[in-house]
Design a protein around this motif. Structure first.
Motif, short mmCIF file in Angstrom:
data_model
loop_
_atom_site.label_atom_id
_atom_site.label_comp_id
_atom_site.label_asym_id
_atom_site.label_seq_id
_atom_site.Cartn_x
_atom_site.Cartn_y
_atom_site.Cartn_z
N HIS A 84 12.78 96.08 99.42
CA HIS A 84 11.60 96.87 99.80
C HIS A 84 10.19 96.07 99.99
CE1 HIS A 84 13.17 100.84 98.84
NE2 HIS A 84 13.84 100.24 98.02
N PRO A 85 10.15 94.69 99.65
CA PRO A 85 9.07 93.97 100.06
C PRO A 85 8.82 93.85 101.25
CG PRO A 85 10.48 93.08 98.41
CD PRO A 85 11.02 94.07 99.02
N LEU A 86 7.49 93.99 101.65
CA LEU A 86 6.77 93.58 103.33
C LEU A 86 6.70 92.06 103.44
CD1 LEU A 86 3.95 96.24 103.32
CD2 LEU A 86 6.15 96.74 104.07
N SER A 87 6.49 91.62 102.41
CA SER A 87 6.72 90.00 102.40
C SER A 87 6.80 89.26 101.03
CB SER A 87 5.15 89.56 102.85
OG SER A 87 4.07 89.67 102.02
N THR A 88 7.50 88.06 101.25
CA THR A 88 7.86 87.39 100.09
C THR A 88 7.50 85.80 100.42
OG1 THR A 88 9.55 88.91 99.67
CG2 THR A 88 9.70 86.73 98.76
N TYR A 89 6.96 85.41 99.50
CA TYR A 89 6.62 84.03 99.24
C TYR A 89 7.11 83.33 98.01
CZ TYR A 89 4.00 84.94 103.68
OH TYR A 89 3.86 85.45 104.64
N CYS A 90 7.06 81.93 97.89
CA CYS A 90 7.31 81.44 96.50
C CYS A 90 6.25 80.40 96.38
CB CYS A 90 8.78 80.88 96.56
SG CYS A 90 10.11 82.15 96.86
N LEU A 91 5.81 80.11 95.14
CA LEU A 91 5.01 78.80 94.94
C LEU A 91 5.77 77.70 95.21
CD1 LEU A 91 3.53 79.94 91.64
CD2 LEU A 91 2.60 80.33 93.74
N LYS A 92 5.00 76.62 95.83
CA LYS A 92 5.53 75.42 96.25
C LYS A 92 5.88 74.68 94.96
CE LYS A 92 4.71 71.19 98.90
NZ LYS A 92 3.62 70.40 99.76
N ASP A 133 6.30 75.62 92.19
CA ASP A 133 7.24 76.33 91.01
C ASP A 133 8.16 77.38 91.87
OD1 ASP A 133 9.06 77.53 89.09
OD2 ASP A 133 7.36 77.93 87.84
N PRO A 134 9.15 76.90 92.76
CA PRO A 134 9.85 77.92 93.71
C PRO A 134 10.62 78.97 93.09
CG PRO A 134 10.84 75.55 93.74
CD PRO A 134 9.69 75.36 92.76
N SER A 135 10.47 79.05 91.53
CA SER A 135 11.27 80.15 90.86
C SER A 135 10.41 81.40 90.87
CB SER A 135 11.66 79.79 89.59
OG SER A 135 10.63 79.36 88.73
N VAL A 136 8.89 81.10 91.26
CA VAL A 136 8.12 82.22 91.17
C VAL A 136 7.83 82.97 92.49
CG1 VAL A 136 5.78 82.56 90.69
CG2 VAL A 136 6.64 81.24 89.09
N GLY A 137 8.09 83.96 92.59
CA GLY A 137 7.87 84.68 93.94
C GLY A 137 6.74 85.59 93.93
N LEU A 138 6.07 85.72 95.07
CA LEU A 138 5.01 86.67 95.36
C LEU A 138 5.33 87.49 96.30
CD1 LEU A 138 2.60 83.45 95.72
CD2 LEU A 138 3.11 84.86 93.46
N ASN A 139 5.33 88.89 96.03
CA ASN A 139 5.81 89.86 97.09
C ASN A 139 4.73 90.91 97.30
OD1 ASN A 139 8.63 89.19 97.11
ND2 ASN A 139 8.17 89.41 94.89
N ILE A 140 4.67 91.66 98.31
CA ILE A 140 3.89 92.86 98.56
C ILE A 140 4.70 93.76 98.82
CG2 ILE A 140 2.10 93.81 100.19
CD1 ILE A 140 0.95 91.43 98.68
N TRP A 141 4.84 94.68 97.91
CA TRP A 141 5.56 95.79 98.16
C TRP A 141 4.90 97.14 98.58
CZ3 TRP A 141 10.70 96.95 95.45
CH2 TRP A 141 11.45 95.73 95.06
N GLU A 142 5.44 98.23 99.43
CA GLU A 142 4.89 99.27 99.55
C GLU A 142 5.71 100.43 99.10
OE1 GLU A 142 2.85 101.23 103.45
OE2 GLU A 142 4.63 100.01 103.89
#
Length: 90
Positions: free
Chosen positions: A29-37, A39-48
């Protein structure tokens, strides 16, 4: 509604997560997903989702693949932000 979601992936379940996503067994469902350089185990998402209840329902199957839910926050678009800020200043 849009939601900012910050999670820490459970790396021991990463292969299983990837297989389920590729097979379509776990809807995304996420519109976009990124990870921290750093700490690549941390995901940043935008969900709608229509509302928080719908978000929680869509997010629930994903929870088992995260070792930590760091943040879930409602967010708005820059245009909405500008309108709100202008109302506050005038």
């Amino acid at each position: 509604m849009l939601f900012f979601v910050k999670v820490r992936l459970d790396v021991t379940k990463m292969a299983e997560l990837g297989q389920k996503l590729q097979a379509g067994a776990l809807p995304t469902h996420p519109l976009s997903t990124y990870c921290l350089k750093d700490d690549p185990s941390v995901g940043l998402n935008i969900w709608e989702a229509k509302d928080r209840a719908e978000f929680d329902k869509a997010f629930a199957p994903h929870r088992e693949y995260y070792s930590e839910i760091l943040e879930i926050s409602p967010i708005i678009l820059p245009q909405e932000s500008m309108q709100l800020l202008m109302k506050q200043t005038f």
